[in-house]
Write a protein that holds these residues in place. Structure first.
Motif, PDB file in Angstrom:
ATOM      1  N   LEU A  77      51.609  50.813  72.152  1.00  0.00           N
ATOM      2  CA  LEU A  77      52.408  52.015  71.947  1.00  0.00           C
ATOM      3  C   LEU A  77      51.680  53.181  71.290  1.00  0.00           C
ATOM      4  CD1 LEU A  77      55.935  50.618  71.036  1.00  0.00           C
ATOM      5  CD2 LEU A  77      55.312  52.024  72.997  1.00  0.00           C
ATOM      6  N   PRO A  78      50.837  52.963  70.264  1.00  0.00           N
ATOM      7  CA  PRO A  78      50.248  54.133  69.598  1.00  0.00           C
ATOM      8  C   PRO A  78      49.549  55.104  70.541  1.00  0.00           C
ATOM      9  CG  PRO A  78      49.880  52.186  68.271  1.00  0.00           C
ATOM     10  CD  PRO A  78      50.488  51.710  69.564  1.00  0.00           C
ATOM     11  N   SER A  79      48.681  54.611  71.396  1.00  0.00           N
ATOM     12  CA  SER A  79      47.913  55.503  72.273  1.00  0.00           C
ATOM     13  C   SER A  79      48.744  56.042  73.429  1.00  0.00           C
ATOM     14  CB  SER A  79      46.681  54.778  72.823  1.00  0.00           C
ATOM     15  OG  SER A  79      47.067  53.662  73.599  1.00  0.00           O
ATOM     16  N   ARG A  80      49.733  55.256  73.891  1.00  0.00           N
ATOM     17  CA  ARG A  80      50.545  55.694  75.034  1.00  0.00           C
ATOM     18  C   ARG A  80      51.709  56.583  74.598  1.00  0.00           C
ATOM     19  NH1 ARG A  80      49.640  52.201  79.445  1.00  0.00           N
ATOM     20  NH2 ARG A  80      51.028  53.555  80.648  1.00  0.00           N
ATOM     21  N   LEU A  81      52.265  56.283  73.443  1.00  0.00           N
ATOM     22  CA  LEU A  81      53.435  57.032  72.990  1.00  0.00           C
ATOM     23  C   LEU A  81      53.064  58.355  72.340  1.00  0.00           C
ATOM     24  CD1 LEU A  81      56.493  57.060  72.620  1.00  0.00           C
ATOM     25  CD2 LEU A  81      56.200  55.699  70.538  1.00  0.00           C
ATOM     26  N   ALA A  82      51.918  58.412  71.669  1.00  0.00           N
ATOM     27  CA  ALA A  82      51.547  59.599  70.895  1.00  0.00           C
ATOM     28  C   ALA A  82      51.543  60.888  71.708  1.00  0.00           C
ATOM     29  CB  ALA A  82      50.197  59.376  70.215  1.00  0.00           C
ATOM     30  N   PRO A  83      50.825  60.971  72.852  1.00  0.00           N
ATOM     31  CA  PRO A  83      50.813  62.247  73.581  1.00  0.00           C
ATOM     32  C   PRO A  83      52.175  62.620  74.144  1.00  0.00           C
ATOM     33  CG  PRO A  83      49.715  60.520  74.847  1.00  0.00           C
ATOM     34  CD  PRO A  83      49.952  59.963  73.480  1.00  0.00           C
ATOM     35  N   TRP A  84      52.938  61.617  74.557  1.00  0.00           N
ATOM     36  CA  TRP A  84      54.274  61.874  75.119  1.00  0.00           C
ATOM     37  C   TRP A  84      55.196  62.435  74.050  1.00  0.00           C
ATOM     38  CZ3 TRP A  84      59.325  60.010  74.505  1.00  0.00           C
ATOM     39  CH2 TRP A  84      60.206  60.248  75.566  1.00  0.00           C
ATOM     40  N   LEU A  85      55.170  61.834  72.862  1.00  0.00           N
ATOM     41  CA  LEU A  85      56.044  62.276  71.781  1.00  0.00           C
ATOM     42  C   LEU A  85      55.597  63.624  71.221  1.00  0.00           C
ATOM     43  CD1 LEU A  85      58.545  61.239  70.326  1.00  0.00           C
ATOM     44  CD2 LEU A  85      57.056  60.158  68.640  1.00  0.00           C
ATOM     45  N   ALA A  86      54.293  63.878  71.224  1.00  0.00           N
ATOM     46  CA  ALA A  86      53.776  65.151  70.714  1.00  0.00           C
ATOM     47  C   ALA A  86      54.283  66.323  71.541  1.00  0.00           C
ATOM     48  CB  ALA A  86      52.253  65.133  70.713  1.00  0.00           C
ATOM     49  N   GLU A  87      54.549  66.101  72.812  1.00  0.00           N
ATOM     50  CA  GLU A  87      55.068  67.165  73.681  1.00  0.00           C
ATOM     51  C   GLU A  87      56.561  67.391  73.508  1.00  0.00           C
ATOM     52  OE1 GLU A  87      54.029  65.972  77.604  1.00  0.00           O
ATOM     53  OE2 GLU A  87      51.881  66.403  77.353  1.00  0.00           O
ATOM     54  N   ARG A  88      57.218  66.553  72.705  1.00  0.00           N
ATOM     55  CA  ARG A  88      58.667  66.645  72.507  1.00  0.00           C
ATOM     56  C   ARG A  88      58.960  66.670  71.003  1.00  0.00           C
ATOM     57  NH1 ARG A  88      57.082  64.080  76.834  1.00  0.00           N
ATOM     58  NH2 ARG A  88      58.269  64.214  78.780  1.00  0.00           N
ATOM     59  N   PRO A  89      58.701  67.775  70.340  1.00  0.00           N
ATOM     60  CA  PRO A  89      58.797  67.845  68.874  1.00  0.00           C
ATOM     61  C   PRO A  89      60.204  67.613  68.330  1.00  0.00           C
ATOM     62  CG  PRO A  89      58.470  70.037  69.815  1.00  0.00           C
ATOM     63  CD  PRO A  89      58.246  69.066  70.927  1.00  0.00           C
TER      64      PRO A  89
END
Length: 305
Positions: free
Chosen positions: A108-120
């Motif tokens: 999850l850390p590497s896969r979720l981080a960019p996705w969540l960063a685009e949705r503040p």
């Protein structure tokens, strides 16, 4: 007063244009229709809102008050529409996602981080559970979705492959098993082991398979972190079992060897777990599409149905 949004919009169009004719055009209404609605608004208010003049209109004091509040109401409506669009698009709200230990630590850390960063404005609440617990919770409707190992019995839930998650045995470099390429868990249960703390979901999973294979682990010590477990193994305290991705990363810092486990439950995949794709909220669907790398949610290949 029984004013609706359309009434407020028309009134502001007329006020801003300074003319009923031009205001009606801005509101996409016929002049006669706009004039009739304005008269109804004033009748409902019980006070004159506009002064009709030869070259346009002017607002009365009451009209100014209505215009002020109309702008606030329409602005608030626009904000509400924007927030609802964000919820529908998965850009706002809170996702409750259950995950096993390996998913939380490596996937999850590497896969979720960019996705969540685009949705503040979106929040994700992660809860660690064993794969079996997650499947039971999802099947019972107590959890919307989770990330589990495909070694678990799926029952009535669907599992969508997302990543490899093989478990490996780690041993000190000087240990006799360091020369082995693969082993069966039952063949090494007589060795001392280093484990994780009892509340760790992965350790609960390993303890179950150790008992199934013959007898519980002979644990010399339990560590809270994978880092601590690896350091203990590197110093010869005992053997350990980790996800291959974690072992590969920590092997650069600690001196140990990895040995493949041939047990079926150790050769596993991480899978996205849910009851029915159409029952998932739009934000969860978008997250799962991202995590699985799939572009077409309706044509997904499932581990089990």
């Amino acid at each position: 007063m029984r004013l609706d949004i359309a009434d407020l919009h028309l009134f502001l169009c007329v006020v801003d244009a300074g003319s009923i004719t031009q205001g009606a055009a801005r509101a996409n209404l016929a002049l006669a229709s706009a004039s009739e609605r304005l008269r109804s608004i004033e009748a409902d208010a019980g006070v004159a809102l506009l002064e009709r003049r030869p070259r346009g209109i002017a607002t009365t004091e009451a009209g100014e008050a209505l215009a002020h509040h109309a702008r606030l109401i329409l602005r608030q409506q626009a904000l509400l529409k924007g927030e609802l669009r964000d919820f529908a698009a998965g850009a706002r709200g809170t996702l409750h996602l259950y995950a096993n230990t390996a998913a939380l630590a490596t996937f999850l850390p590497s896969r979720l981080a960019p996705w969540l960063a685009e949705r503040p404005r979106l929040h994700v609440e992660l809860k660690e559970r064993t794969s079996a617990e997650i499947v039971r919770a999802v099947a019972a409707g107590l959890a919307e979705a989770g990330i589990v190992s495909n070694a678990v019995e799926p029952g009535n839930v669907k599992l969508l492959p997302a990543a490899k998650d093989h478990l490996v045995l780690i041993v000190p470099k000087e240990h006799r098993l360091a020369q082995f390429r693969q082993v069966h868990l039952a063949d090494v249960l007589n060795e001392p082991f280093v484990g994780l703390t009892p509340e760790n979901a992965l350790q609960d999973h390993l303890d179950y398979h150790a008992r199934t294979a013959g007898h519980p682990f002979a644990l010399r010590i339990r560590m809270k972190t994978f880092e601590g477990l690896c350091e203990m193994v590197a110093h010869g305290v005992g053997l350990g079992i980790l996800p291959q991705s974690i072992a590969g990363r920590l092997r650069r810092r600690h001196s140990f060897r990895t040995v493949a486990l041939t047990d079926n439950w150790a050769c596993r995949q991480l899978c996205l777990c849910f009851r029915d794709w159409e029952e998932l909220s739009p934000p969860m669907q978008r997250l799962f599409i991202h995590l699985s790398g799939s572009l077409n949610a309706t044509s997904k290949s499932l581990c089990s149905s």
